[in-house]
Every structure is written in structure tokens, then in C-alpha cells.
Design an enzyme around this catalytic site. Structure first.
Site, mmCIF file in Angstrom:
data_model
loop_
_atom_site.group_PDB
_atom_site.id
_atom_site.type_symbol
_atom_site.label_atom_id
_atom_site.label_comp_id
_atom_site.label_asym_id
_atom_site.label_seq_id
_atom_site.Cartn_x
_atom_site.Cartn_y
_atom_site.Cartn_z
ATOM 1 N N ASN A 1 39.070 90.303 24.121
ATOM 2 C CA ASN A 1 40.544 91.026 24.182
ATOM 3 C C ASN A 1 40.181 92.276 24.680
ATOM 4 O O ASN A 1 40.936 93.113 25.063
ATOM 5 C CB ASN A 1 41.021 91.057 22.700
ATOM 6 N N GLU B 1 31.044 99.220 12.372
ATOM 7 C CA GLU B 1 30.789 100.074 13.797
ATOM 8 C C GLU B 1 31.103 101.251 13.062
ATOM 9 O O GLU B 1 31.885 101.811 12.750
ATOM 10 C CB GLU B 1 31.792 99.108 14.523
ATOM 11 N N GLU C 1 32.190 91.893 12.973
ATOM 12 C CA GLU C 1 33.436 91.920 12.529
ATOM 13 C C GLU C 1 34.399 90.835 13.005
ATOM 14 O O GLU C 1 34.377 90.472 13.969
ATOM 15 C CB GLU C 1 33.418 93.442 13.938
ATOM 16 N N CYS D 1 42.345 93.000 15.962
ATOM 17 C CA CYS D 1 41.779 92.368 14.598
ATOM 18 C C CYS D 1 43.067 93.238 14.683
ATOM 19 O O CYS D 1 43.462 92.693 13.714
ATOM 20 C CB CYS D 1 40.347 92.681 15.244
HETATM 21 P P1 NDP Z 1 35.440 83.941 19.114
HETATM 22 O O1 NDP Z 1 35.157 84.253 17.547
HETATM 23 O O2 NDP Z 1 35.909 82.421 19.637
HETATM 24 O O3 NDP Z 1 34.844 84.285 19.993
HETATM 25 C C1 NDP Z 1 33.517 85.232 19.896
HETATM 26 C C2 NDP Z 1 32.523 85.350 20.075
HETATM 27 O O4 NDP Z 1 31.673 84.100 19.466
HETATM 28 C C3 NDP Z 1 31.759 84.621 21.304
HETATM 29 O O5 NDP Z 1 31.744 85.495 22.890
HETATM 30 C C4 NDP Z 1 31.951 83.235 21.744
HETATM 31 O O6 NDP Z 1 31.906 82.329 23.127
HETATM 32 C C5 NDP Z 1 31.213 83.112 20.512
HETATM 33 N N1 NDP Z 1 30.953 81.997 19.503
HETATM 34 C C6 NDP Z 1 32.280 81.036 19.685
HETATM 35 N N2 NDP Z 1 31.469 80.506 18.238
HETATM 36 C C7 NDP Z 1 30.026 80.774 18.414
HETATM 37 C C8 NDP Z 1 29.247 80.026 17.518
HETATM 38 N N3 NDP Z 1 29.289 78.724 16.872
HETATM 39 N N4 NDP Z 1 27.777 80.766 17.997
HETATM 40 C C9 NDP Z 1 27.557 81.565 17.623
HETATM 41 N N5 NDP Z 1 28.664 81.972 18.895
HETATM 42 C C10 NDP Z 1 30.420 81.406 18.618
HETATM 43 O O7 NDP Z 1 36.645 84.857 19.140
HETATM 44 P P2 NDP Z 1 37.954 85.300 20.735
HETATM 45 O O8 NDP Z 1 36.929 85.166 21.716
HETATM 46 O O9 NDP Z 1 38.691 84.192 20.561
HETATM 47 O O10 NDP Z 1 38.506 86.677 19.475
HETATM 48 C C11 NDP Z 1 38.991 86.509 18.838
HETATM 49 C C12 NDP Z 1 38.370 87.325 17.137
HETATM 50 O O11 NDP Z 1 37.910 88.159 17.571
HETATM 51 C C13 NDP Z 1 39.523 87.240 16.555
HETATM 52 O O12 NDP Z 1 39.850 86.245 15.753
HETATM 53 C C14 NDP Z 1 39.840 88.585 16.171
HETATM 54 O O13 NDP Z 1 40.646 89.169 14.864
HETATM 55 C C15 NDP Z 1 38.554 88.903 16.398
HETATM 56 N N6 NDP Z 1 38.291 90.042 16.758
HETATM 57 C C16 NDP Z 1 37.691 90.996 15.434
HETATM 58 C C17 NDP Z 1 37.609 93.216 15.916
HETATM 59 C C18 NDP Z 1 37.197 93.394 15.166
HETATM 60 O O14 NDP Z 1 36.908 94.447 14.989
HETATM 61 N N7 NDP Z 1 36.947 92.848 13.490
HETATM 62 C C19 NDP Z 1 38.320 92.912 17.021
HETATM 63 C C20 NDP Z 1 38.852 92.050 18.577
HETATM 64 C C21 NDP Z 1 38.497 90.473 17.678
HETATM 65 P P3 NDP Z 1 33.141 82.009 23.587
HETATM 66 O O15 NDP Z 1 33.339 82.636 24.512
HETATM 67 O O16 NDP Z 1 32.263 79.645 23.865
HETATM 68 O O17 NDP Z 1 34.344 81.368 22.356
#
Ligand code: NDP
Length: 521
Positions: A176, A486, A274, A308
Site C-alpha cells: 500500500n 517504528e 505493524e 492501516c
Molecule cells: P500481507 O500481510 O498480505 O503482506 C505483507 C508482507 O508479508 C508481504 O511482503 C507478504 O508477501 C508477506 N507475507 C505474507 N504472508 C507471509 C508469511 N506467511 N510469512 C512471511 N511473510 C508473509 O499484507 P498486505 O501486503 O496485503 O498489506 C495490507 C495489510 O498491511 C493490511 O492489513 C494493513 O492494515 C497492514 N498495514 C499496516 C500498517 C501499520 O503501520 N500498522 C501500515 C500499512 C499496512 P506477499 O506479497 O507474497 O503477500
């Protein structure tokens, strides 16, 4: 074995992106390991597409466990060499400041690359990326000014405590805000002397690969920052369980947080997560209603609601509910959807077909549960080529607390609304969530503002605003929104550990076994 190529990233043009954009994508991108672009031998790739049109942008190498392990070895070797980890902080600060300068010079290209990969409106991306150099500058300044401590140790001793790096850190980042979130982690991690293996989201990895090449050209030693595009369950998990990885830092969904925490825990690696959110916006009766409407629309619809901390739940004092909802609905209906590269576009698509399906599913189920649709709740009709994109209309729903959509993160342009009778009820509703990332309070009463802020079970509170962030300001959540922080001095602590050195200052002879009164502790 890797097929190492010496090619640095350049602007070789193969796929031009439409419209006003000057950016182009190459046909394919490799991983970035040891300062080189690397194409894993098995040739596995995934496709990156433009979510505004569904068109193919480029292919990116999909690394497997073997490649992850080799990259972790490269990162560990450079860490142990001391080339960066034990370098003078003035040298590290100089490189971080050079990265900031080079980043500033490339903001437009990188912003357009992010627009093409994420579909986010160009105005947003330029504004967001324009601030990214500040993270490198802030952490360059912080390591130059940070001082150790000298605790009051007993007896003839001086105890000084330094903060030292952790080793190899595994960063897992989402789609995002591909560069913002990567940089929030990279800047403190390298400032503190760590090496990094970073897996960007498969949906938007290219700008992060370009950033790694930029850091390398700015003087970051080869192997300190390695970028490994790949799939979460394979490449991401391999990072969490690699023996050299001492800390895993994830921004992602809450289910991913659990999987990452479990794997890193089994590896005895520390974790920062996060995760998701469901931020409440509390609109009190004395708020400037027009400004609160503007703020709530900004909170909810910027980035098509895919942040998020987006304003997911609006709680409005019952005396102002009707007028507030009418104004918010009018505003949502006026939001211009369209080509994200057009500077007049206010909202682009969501990231993918799967994501839109999930959003529609949640909204459709809310309608069946009796939610009132103020506006949206459908897929808008768009002109070609955007009819193939993943647009979803800005949506405002009136709900009750028993509905699934009250609790579940939607991660799209959807806000749910509920009226409250008094301050106590507003606080109870705001905290009625498994998440605890952020909240916004809209009121002109300064005492109420702080009193209510004090009762929010969240990590970040804005008063009469939303979304504001700074490299110096701690960022992170409570409950299911994550662990750790962070930004700021907290990030410096997250990316270092203490080393306590105890120095005896009394040079008289002593012998524990011959002196029965010798002090033990
Ligand atoms: P995901 O949880 O799908 O993915 C985040 C990262 O983790 C990606 O690189 C993903 O790879 C990787 N990943 C996925 N599954 C695994 C696993 N089993 N083991 C290790 N790594 C893994 O999130 P999104 O990319 O869909 O982002 C959206 C989410 O992020 C929302 O829920 C949002 O709320 C949260 N978010 C939180 C923020 C904060 O500051 N708290 C800020 C922005 C977003 P892959 O690309 O293959 O999926």
C-alpha cells in the site's frame, strides 16, 4: 547457486506507462543481492500489473528458500566484516544524508512508478514520497547525537552501556505504501549498522528494488541492503527462519503477523509487527463540523482507504449525526475516480481483483445484515481502459455493532457510521475493536480532547486531524494491531541492543578464594 549478473539497475525502457507519466518499466527485474541484480537459476517470476487498467507492467524474479538463504549469508558476511556495522557513525550518517539527496532528486520517477504499481493517485504519491528523504536525514542525525548511559553500578566500578547493532534484520513490507514503509524500516536499521534482507510485496516490488540500487550508488556497501522479491509463504517464511536473521520487522495483515511471529519465535529472532487497524473517528457535538467532514473524508478515502490507520469507523454525537452524515455523503459522492496519473484524479482503484472481491463481499454481507447505504457500495462504471481496473465506489454505511463490518478490517474506501449519546459511550464504542492502532478526536474542547485521548486503547491519537506522521514520532499499535514501534528513538532502540561494559577502577589485589569477606555482588 545464483546466476550473479553485474548489471546495476538503470532506466532501460521497455514498457511505457500511459498518460502523463514519464516513467517506464523494464521487461523483467531480478532480486538485488550483494549490490548486484540477481536472477535466480530456476527462472521463477511473477507478473506485476497496473491495477487501474489490469495491464501487465513487468515480470519480477520470485526467489525461493535457497536464494533467501544465500542472500542472508551475504548479509551476515558483510555484517561480520564490520565494513558497515563497525564503521564510524559519521561515515554512516554521511551515506544516509547522500541517500536522502539522491532520493529527493528521483522522487518524481519513483512516485510515478508507485502510481503505476499501486493505482494510487499521483498527487498523493508525490506528496507522500516528497517526505521520504526526511527519514534518512532524521536517523543520520539521531545516530550522530545518540549517547550511551552510565548506570550507578555498586562499588569501585564504572559501567558504561552502548547500543550496538543486531546483525541481519529481515524486513517484510506490504504494497500500500511500498517505499514509505520500506524506508521507515531501512533508515533506522542501516543507521544503526545492521544488514538487511527485505521482501517487498509481490504486488509492488519494483520501486523498492530501485531504492536498493539508489542506496548502493550513494555509497551503502554491497550486501548491506538486499531486496528479495518473492511470495510470502515461501520467501517471507524463509527469511523468518534463517539462522542469521536476528530480528523480523513486518508491516502487513494480522494473520500474516501471527505466521511471522510464530516462525521468528521458533528461530529465537525478535519481532516488530505493524498490523491491521479499524481506526475510530470521534466527532463531538462542539466540533467544527465542516472541518470534521473534510478530515473524515481525507482519513477514509485517501489511498482508496488502503492504509492501516484509515478512518474506518465514524462515531458522531447524535445531535449532529444527521447533518454530519449528509455532508460526508455529499463529499464522498463528489470524489473524482479515474486515471491515477491524472493530477485531477482524487481516488484510484484498489490494488487487485482479489482485494476488490473481499471489499464487495464485506459490504454485501453488511447490506444483508441491515446496514444503511448512504452512498457507494458498488463497482462504478468507468471509461476504457479503466473499465478493466479494480475501482470501488467511495462507500458510507450506517451500521450497528453486531455487524461483521464493525469489527473486520475492510482495507478499501469504506467507512461505517454510528451515533453516540455521550462521551462515555463514544469511548466505549471507539475501544470496541480487536485492533488498537489509531484514533481521531474532533472537538474544540481542549479538556475533553486530552481526557478522551487518554482513554483510547491505541498507539496513535490525532486531535482535529488524521494520518499525520513524522520520522520522530513513535508509530505502532496495541492489541491485534501489532507489537513494537517504528520511528523516533523507539526505532533506534528496536534496531540496537545494549552492551554493558563493567570496568573495575580499584587496582588493589583481590582473591575470592583467599578473602572470606570478599564481596560477591
Ligand atoms: P500481507 O500481510 O498480505 O503482506 C505483507 C508482507 O508479508 C508481504 O511482503 C507478504 O508477501 C508477506 N507475507 C505474507 N504472508 C507471509 C508469511 N506467511 N510469512 C512471511 N511473510 C508473509 O499484507 P498486505 O501486503 O496485503 O498489506 C495490507 C495489510 O498491511 C493490511 O492489513 C494493513 O492494515 C497492514 N498495514 C499496516 C500498517 C501499520 O503501520 N500498522 C501500515 C500499512 C499496512 P506477499 O506479497 O507474497 O503477500
Amino acid at each position: 547457486m545464483l546466476t550473479l549478473r553485474s548489471a546495476r539497475f538503470n532506466k532501460a525502457v521497455t514498457v511505457a506507462v500511459r498518460g502523463l507519466a514519464s516513467i517506464s518499466f523494464r521487461d523483467s527485474y531480478g532480486a538485488f543481492i550483494g549490490g548486484k541484480e540477481v536472477f535466480p537459476k530456476n527462472g521463477a517470476t511473477f507478473n506485476v500489473e497496473d491495477p487501474a487498467t489490469g495491464k501487465h507492467l513487468c515480470k519480477v524474479a520470485s526467489v525461493n528458500k535457497d536464494t533467501v538463504n544465500q542472500a542472508c549469508l551475504v548479509a551476515q558476511e558483510v555484517y561480520q566484516s564490520g565494513k558497515w556495522s563497525r564503521s564510524d557513525v559519521r561515515e554512516r550518517a554521511r551515506v544516509l544524508n547522500k541517500i536522502a539527496v539522491d532520493l529527493r532528486a528521483n522522487i518524481n520517477d519513483l512516485a510515478e512508478m508507485e502510481v503505476a504499481q499501486t493505482g494510487r493517485a499521483v498527487r498523493e504519491m508525490k506528496a507522500q514520497l516528497g517526505r521520504l528523504p526526511e527519514w534518512f536525514e532524521y536517523f543520520a542525525a539521531l545516530i550522530r547525537t545518540h549517547e550511551g548511559t552510565v548506570p550507578p553500578f555498586f562499588g569501585p566500578y564504572v559501567n558504561y552501556v552502548k547500543r550496538v547493532p543486531l546483525g541481519v534484520c529481515g524486513l517484510l513490507t506490504p504494497w500500500n505504501h511500498p517505499l514509505l514503509i520500506a524506508i521507515k524500516k531501512i533508515a533506522p536499521a542501516i543507521a544503526c549498522g545492521n544488514s538487511i534482507v527485505l521482501k517487498p510485496s509481490e504486488l509492488a516490488p519494483v520501486s523498492v528494488l530501485e531504492l536498493a540500487a539508489l542506496c548502493s550508488r550513494a555509497g551503502l556497501p554491497d550486501g548491506v541492503l538486499n531486496v528479495l522479491p518473492g511470495l510470502g509463504p515461501e520467501a517471507g517464511q524463509a527469511i523468518c527462519s534463517n539462522e542469521f536473521v536476528r530480528k523480523v520487522d513486518l508491516t502487513g495483515g494480522t494473520p500474516t503477523g501471527r505466521a511471522v511471529g510464530a516462525a521468528a519465535g521458533a528461530n529465537l529472532a525478535a519481532v516488530i509487527t505493524e498490523l491491521g487497524g479499524k481506526a475510530p473517528m470521534l466527532i463531538f457535538e462542539d466540533a467544527d463540523i465542516d472541518q470534521a467532514v473534510n478530515g473524515a473524508a481525507f482519513a477514509t478515502f485517501v489511498a482508496s482507504g488502503q492504509t492501516c490507520i484509515m478512518g474506518a469507523r465514524v462515531l458522531v454525537h447524535h445531535s449532529k449525526y444527521e447533518v454530519f452524515m449528509k455532508k460526508l455523503t455529499d463529499k464522498a459522492l463528489r470524489i473524482r475516480l479515474g486515471d491515477p496519473f491524472d493530477v485531477t484524479t482524487q481516488m484510484g482503484p484498489v490494488i487487485s481483483g482479489n482485494s476488490r472481491k473481499r471489499i464487495s463481499g464485506l459490504v454485501d454481507r453488511a447490506k444483508k445484515e441491515g446496514a444503511h447505504v448512504f452512498c457507494g457500495a458498488d463497482i462504478p462504471s468507468m471509461q476504457p481502459p479503466f473499465d478493466k481496473g479494480y475501482y470501488y465506489a467511495p462507500t458510507v454505511l450506517g451500521v450497528d455493532t453486531k455487524m461483521e463490518i464493525w469489527r473486520e478490517e475492510v482495507f478499501g474506501p469504506v467507512v461505517v457510521a454510528i451515533p453516540f449519546r455521550d462521551e462515555a459511550e463514544a469511548v466505549r464504542l471507539a475501544n470496541d475493536s480487536p485492533f488498537g492502532l489509531a484514533a481521531a478526536i474532533w472537538t474544540k474542547d481542549v479538556m475533553r480532547a486530552h481526557r478522551v485521548a487518554d482513554q483510547m486503547d491505541v498507539g496513535i491519537v490525532w486531535i482535529n486531524d488524521h494520518h499525520r506522521n513524522d520520522p520522530s514520532s513513535p508509530w505502532g499499535g496495541q492489541k491485534h494491531s501489532g507489537v513494537g514501534r517504528e520511528n523516533g528513538v523507539s526505532a533506534l532502540h528496536e534496531y540496537t541492543q545494549t552492551r554493558s561494559v563493567v570496568v573495575r577502577t580499584d587496582d588493589s589485589k583481590w582473591d575470592w578464594f583467599e578473602q572470606p569477606n570478599a564481596r560477591y555482588s
